[in-house]
Design a protein around this motif. Structure first.
Motif, PDB file in Angstrom:
ATOM      1  N   MET A   7     -27.311  38.428 -15.664  1.00 48.59           N
ATOM      2  CA  MET A   7     -28.103  38.382 -16.895  1.00 48.59           C
ATOM      3  C   MET A   7     -27.691  37.166 -17.724  1.00 48.59           C
ATOM      4  O   MET A   7     -26.547  36.730 -17.675  1.00 48.59           O
ATOM      5  CB  MET A   7     -27.867  39.659 -17.717  1.00 48.59           C
ATOM      6  CG  MET A   7     -28.430  40.906 -17.063  1.00 48.59           C
ATOM      7  SD  MET A   7     -30.211  40.839 -16.780  1.00 48.59           S
ATOM      8  CE  MET A   7     -30.823  40.646 -18.420  1.00 48.59           C
ATOM      9  N   VAL A  30     -35.893  33.273 -21.311  1.00 48.71           N
ATOM     10  CA  VAL A  30     -35.644  34.519 -20.575  1.00 48.71           C
ATOM     11  C   VAL A  30     -36.734  34.727 -19.519  1.00 48.71           C
ATOM     12  O   VAL A  30     -36.437  35.080 -18.369  1.00 48.71           O
ATOM     13  CB  VAL A  30     -35.561  35.722 -21.547  1.00 48.71           C
ATOM     14  CG1 VAL A  30     -35.563  37.039 -20.798  1.00 48.71           C
ATOM     15  CG2 VAL A  30     -34.320  35.595 -22.437  1.00 48.71           C
ATOM     16  N   SER A  31     -37.960  34.468 -19.881  1.00 51.33           N
ATOM     17  CA  SER A  31     -39.068  34.594 -18.934  1.00 51.33           C
ATOM     18  C   SER A  31     -38.929  33.597 -17.781  1.00 51.33           C
ATOM     19  O   SER A  31     -39.135  33.940 -16.611  1.00 51.33           O
ATOM     20  CB  SER A  31     -40.390  34.389 -19.663  1.00 51.33           C
ATOM     21  OG  SER A  31     -41.464  34.525 -18.778  1.00 51.33           O
ATOM     22  N   TYR A  33     -36.191  32.370 -16.737  1.00 52.44           N
ATOM     23  CA  TYR A  33     -35.047  32.804 -15.931  1.00 52.44           C
ATOM     24  C   TYR A  33     -35.473  33.874 -14.930  1.00 52.44           C
ATOM     25  O   TYR A  33     -35.071  33.840 -13.759  1.00 52.44           O
ATOM     26  CB  TYR A  33     -33.920  33.331 -16.827  1.00 52.44           C
ATOM     27  CG  TYR A  33     -32.662  33.652 -16.060  1.00 52.44           C
ATOM     28  CD1 TYR A  33     -31.897  32.634 -15.499  1.00 52.44           C
ATOM     29  CD2 TYR A  33     -32.248  34.964 -15.884  1.00 52.44           C
ATOM     30  CE1 TYR A  33     -30.738  32.917 -14.779  1.00 52.44           C
ATOM     31  CE2 TYR A  33     -31.096  35.257 -15.170  1.00 52.44           C
ATOM     32  CZ  TYR A  33     -30.351  34.236 -14.617  1.00 52.44           C
ATOM     33  OH  TYR A  33     -29.217  34.509 -13.907  1.00 52.44           O
ATOM     34  N   ARG A  34     -36.319  34.798 -15.368  1.00 55.79           N
ATOM     35  CA  ARG A  34     -36.827  35.819 -14.446  1.00 55.79           C
ATOM     36  C   ARG A  34     -37.586  35.154 -13.295  1.00 55.79           C
ATOM     37  O   ARG A  34     -37.418  35.506 -12.132  1.00 55.79           O
ATOM     38  CB  ARG A  34     -37.726  36.817 -15.174  1.00 55.79           C
ATOM     39  CG  ARG A  34     -36.962  37.871 -15.951  1.00 55.79           C
ATOM     40  CD  ARG A  34     -37.828  39.047 -16.331  1.00 55.79           C
ATOM     41  NE  ARG A  34     -38.926  38.692 -17.221  1.00 55.79           N
ATOM     42  CZ  ARG A  34     -38.862  38.702 -18.544  1.00 55.79           C
ATOM     43  NH1 ARG A  34     -37.750  39.041 -19.138  1.00 55.79           N
ATOM     44  NH2 ARG A  34     -39.910  38.363 -19.262  1.00 55.79           N
ATOM     45  N   ARG A  35     -38.403  34.157 -13.634  1.00 54.08           N
ATOM     46  CA  ARG A  35     -39.165  33.441 -12.601  1.00 54.08           C
ATOM     47  C   ARG A  35     -38.226  32.667 -11.683  1.00 54.08           C
ATOM     48  O   ARG A  35     -38.404  32.649 -10.466  1.00 54.08           O
ATOM     49  CB  ARG A  35     -40.181  32.494 -13.264  1.00 54.08           C
ATOM     50  CG  ARG A  35     -41.064  31.779 -12.294  1.00 54.08           C
ATOM     51  CD  ARG A  35     -41.968  32.752 -11.543  1.00 54.08           C
ATOM     52  NE  ARG A  35     -42.872  32.028 -10.686  1.00 54.08           N
ATOM     53  CZ  ARG A  35     -43.131  32.361  -9.434  1.00 54.08           C
ATOM     54  NH1 ARG A  35     -42.599  33.438  -8.919  1.00 54.08           N
ATOM     55  NH2 ARG A  35     -43.944  31.639  -8.707  1.00 54.08           N
ATOM     56  N   CYS A  37     -35.185  33.453 -10.915  1.00 50.42           N
ATOM     57  CA  CYS A  37     -34.528  34.432 -10.037  1.00 50.42           C
ATOM     58  C   CYS A  37     -35.466  34.893  -8.924  1.00 50.42           C
ATOM     59  O   CYS A  37     -35.018  35.133  -7.796  1.00 50.42           O
ATOM     60  CB  CYS A  37     -34.031  35.626 -10.847  1.00 50.42           C
ATOM     61  SG  CYS A  37     -32.645  35.225 -11.933  1.00 50.42           S
ATOM     62  N   GLN A  38     -36.753  35.017  -9.219  1.00 49.26           N
ATOM     63  CA  GLN A  38     -37.728  35.374  -8.178  1.00 49.26           C
ATOM     64  C   GLN A  38     -37.813  34.280  -7.117  1.00 49.26           C
ATOM     65  O   GLN A  38     -37.907  34.566  -5.929  1.00 49.26           O
ATOM     66  CB  GLN A  38     -39.113  35.592  -8.790  1.00 49.26           C
ATOM     67  CG  GLN A  38     -39.241  36.824  -9.629  1.00 49.26           C
ATOM     68  CD  GLN A  38     -40.561  36.848 -10.399  1.00 49.26           C
ATOM     69  OE1 GLN A  38     -41.272  35.848 -10.497  1.00 49.26           O
ATOM     70  NE2 GLN A  38     -40.886  38.000 -10.968  1.00 49.26           N
ATOM     71  N   ASP A 175     -44.711  34.661 -18.998  1.00 54.63           N
ATOM     72  CA  ASP A 175     -45.223  36.042 -19.084  1.00 54.63           C
ATOM     73  C   ASP A 175     -46.516  36.076 -19.757  1.00 54.63           C
ATOM     74  O   ASP A 175     -47.309  36.242 -20.316  1.00 54.63           O
ATOM     75  CB  ASP A 175     -44.227  36.983 -19.745  1.00 54.63           C
ATOM     76  CG  ASP A 175     -43.129  37.364 -18.761  1.00 54.63           C
ATOM     77  OD1 ASP A 175     -43.288  37.104 -17.563  1.00 54.63           O
ATOM     78  OD2 ASP A 175     -42.108  37.906 -19.198  1.00 54.63           O
TER      79      ASP A 175
END
Length: 175
Positions: A7, A30-31, A33-35, A37-38, A175
């Motif tokens: 995180m 943050v968004s 970062y999620r992408r 990680c994907q 997002d």
């Protein structure tokens, strides 16, 4: 922030914000970062060229091979810095620097007629003959005050692009 699935801390987010000149909000980071990680399927902490090619919009881009040389192996911080040139808040200078890097594929700080011809070839595909590409490019260079044997530097790109209202309409979906 070393391994991809961890995180982000508030400190990490602020550090990334500083690294990209605050062109993205904390929520956008943050968004992103999620992408990231994907895309980082093996959780190595960086994205490989193959992982970038898994993004259909990227793979379909006629300049994808040139862009891949720029993005292969980026960690999250550098990934966000790369994307920052596509932000609506990015300055013309940041956008021009990115465009220059696309043309300067050998990273020698100069863009030759051959470099520009390669980009035009990537963009036009089979829709133009080599002769047409050379004619168009020679004319554009001449109109900008350059010759076919000129080498353009980043300064030249600033000069040429500052004459126009440069807009990059590519958006980074957040997002």
């Amino acid at each position: 922030m070393g391994s991809a699935p961890s995180m982000l801390t508030q400190y990490d987010i602020e550090e990334v914000q500083e690294h990209c000149n605050k062109l993205f909000s904390q929520q956008e980071i943050v968004s992103l970062y999620r992408r990231f990680c994907q895309l980082d399927r093996n959780a190595k902490g960086f994205i490989s060229a193959d992982e970038f090619l898994s993004v259909p919009e990227f793979a379909m881009n006629p300049l994808s091979q040139r862009l891949l040389r720029m993005v292969d192996g980026l960690n999250f911080k550098d990934f966000v810095a790369f994307l920052s040139a596509f932000s609506t808040k990015a300055s013309a200078q940041q956008k021009i620097e990115l465009i220059f890097k696309v043309y300067d594929s050998d990273r020698n700080g100069k863009v030759s007629f051959k470099d520009m011809l390669e980009v035009l070839r990537d963009l036009s595909g089979q829709f133009m003959s080599e002769e047409q590409r050379e004619q168009v490019l020679s004319q554009v260079l001449e109109e900008a005050g350059y010759r076919k044997d000129s080498y353009l530097t980043l300064y030249d790109f600033f000069k040429v692009f500052s004459r126009s209202d440069l807009k990059m309409y590519v958006e980074v979906p957040v997002d």
